[in-house]
Design an enzyme around this catalytic site. Structure first.
Site, mmCIF file in Angstrom:
data_model
loop_
_atom_site.group_PDB
_atom_site.id
_atom_site.type_symbol
_atom_site.label_atom_id
_atom_site.label_comp_id
_atom_site.label_asym_id
_atom_site.label_seq_id
_atom_site.Cartn_x
_atom_site.Cartn_y
_atom_site.Cartn_z
ATOM 1 N N ASP A 250 11.161 -3.968 -7.721
ATOM 2 C CA ASP A 250 9.748 -3.868 -8.106
ATOM 3 C C ASP A 250 9.550 -2.562 -8.892
ATOM 4 O OD1 ASP A 250 6.873 -5.108 -6.966
ATOM 5 O OD2 ASP A 250 6.761 -2.975 -7.480
ATOM 6 N N HIS B 1 7.248 -0.502 -8.695
ATOM 7 C CA HIS B 1 6.742 0.546 -7.804
ATOM 8 C C HIS B 1 7.790 0.859 -6.729
ATOM 9 C CE1 HIS B 1 3.121 -1.586 -9.328
ATOM 10 N NE2 HIS B 1 2.656 -0.347 -9.460
ATOM 11 N N HIS C 48 4.982 -1.643 0.323
ATOM 12 C CA HIS C 48 4.239 -0.385 0.513
ATOM 13 C C HIS C 48 3.764 -0.183 1.952
ATOM 14 C CE1 HIS C 48 4.338 0.398 -3.711
ATOM 15 N NE2 HIS C 48 3.591 -0.638 -4.040
HETATM 16 ZN ZN LIG Z 1 4.842 -3.366 -7.691
#
Ligand SMILES: [Zn+2]
Length: 303
Positions: free
Chosen positions: A158, A160, A121
């Site tokens: 992942d 996300h 991220h």
């Molecule tokens: Zn994640």
């Protein structure tokens, strides 16, 4: 097969009750040592400032490395910096650098980085979503700039979306980034129409996604996109928070699903990249599920 970690990665402490806690890495290390006693463990070096500056801004380096807070400070709603965070972040990014060096120097075909904090991220200028530096992006930039590679892929499974990785390489045709991720879910990026300079492919999948649907997305869309690029190196953002027990998302994957996808990614590397794969730990927040899934993943990298 090598594995990289460092004790400093256990010293990043985002605070009581935080999902991204040091126990995550502890259970991963214990499970790998039990299941794969012959893994060749190495201590991760620190990434240098120059290696980090290939993808990050000077101001992010100053925030993460030079603040040296006595107590935890908030970088965003769920990303915190404490006394041990700078060293952990340097070792987590350094693990990917060392792993890339090891596979590109031919010392070993594949390597796994058991590190935290996670990375995917983090953008060029901002820590976010538990991530301080973007470890996989730092590793990819090292493969391109230090080793002169021209085609590197990053496969992110992942649950996300790796918004930071995508943003860092959105205009760099030397990198292909592909991701499956739950939609809707944090960080609310990764729509199918986000394609960068033609180098990005996203497959958002709904809550409840099973292993069959997850693997079909890779087989039908993402793996052919990677094969067509003929990558010289395969990097993996290995997050295990799509497991059915994970508390941060609502997918229904099992540990064996990660093994199946890993074997398919190894096959891509075998076809084009001399089998070279470097995988870095990202998310996974149910301790038992994380440990089992991670073992399944690393076993599939070994064989
Ligand atoms: Zn994640």
């Amino acid at each position: 097969m090598r594995a990289y970690t460092h004790p400093a990665c256990l010293q990043h402490d985002p605070g009581p009750g935080h999902a991204e806690r040091s126990e995550r890495l502890r259970v991963v290390l214990q499970a790998l040592e039990r299941a794969l006693p012959d893994l060749d463990w190495h201590q991760a070096p620190r990434a240098s400032r120059g290696q980090l500056l290939r993808v990050h801004t000077e101001s992010l380096l100053q925030t993460v490395l030079d603040t040296r807070p006595q107590q935890r400070i908030d970088l965003d709603a769920d990303t915190r910096l404490g006394p041990g965070s700078a060293e952990a972040a340097l070792r987590a990014a350094g693990a990917g650098i060392a792993a890339v060096d090891a596979v590109l120097h031919g010392h070993v075909q594949r390597a796994f980085c058991a590190v935290r904090p996670p990375g995917h991220h983090a953008t060029a200028a901002s820590a976010m979503g538990f991530c301080l530096f973007n470890n996989v992006a730092v590793a990819a930039a090292h493969a391109l700039d230090a080793h002169g590679l021209e085609r590197v892929v990053i496969a992110d499974f992942d649950v996300h979306h790796g918004n930071g990785t995508q943003a860092i390489f959105a205009n760099d045709p030397r990198v292909r980034y592909v991701s499956t991720h739950q939609w809707p879910l944090y960080p609310d990026t990764g729509a199918r129409n986000e394609t960068g300079c033609g180098n990005i492919a996203n497959v958002p999948l709904p809550p409840g996604t099973t292993g069959a649907a997850f693997l079909a997305a890779w087989q039908e869309t993402l793996l052919p996109f990677l094969d067509a690029f003929r990558p010289q190196l395969v990097l993996i953002s290995a997050g295990f928070d799509g497991h059915r027990l994970d508390p941060l998302a609502q997918w229904a994957l099992e540990a064996e699903d990660y093994a199946r996808l890993t074997r398919a990614l190894v096959a891509v590397a075998d076809r084009h990249a001399g089998g070279r794969v470097v995988s870095l730990l990202e998310g996974g927040y149910h301790l038992q599920a994380l440990a089992e899934s991670c073992v399944a993943h690393v076993q599939a990298l070994v064989f």
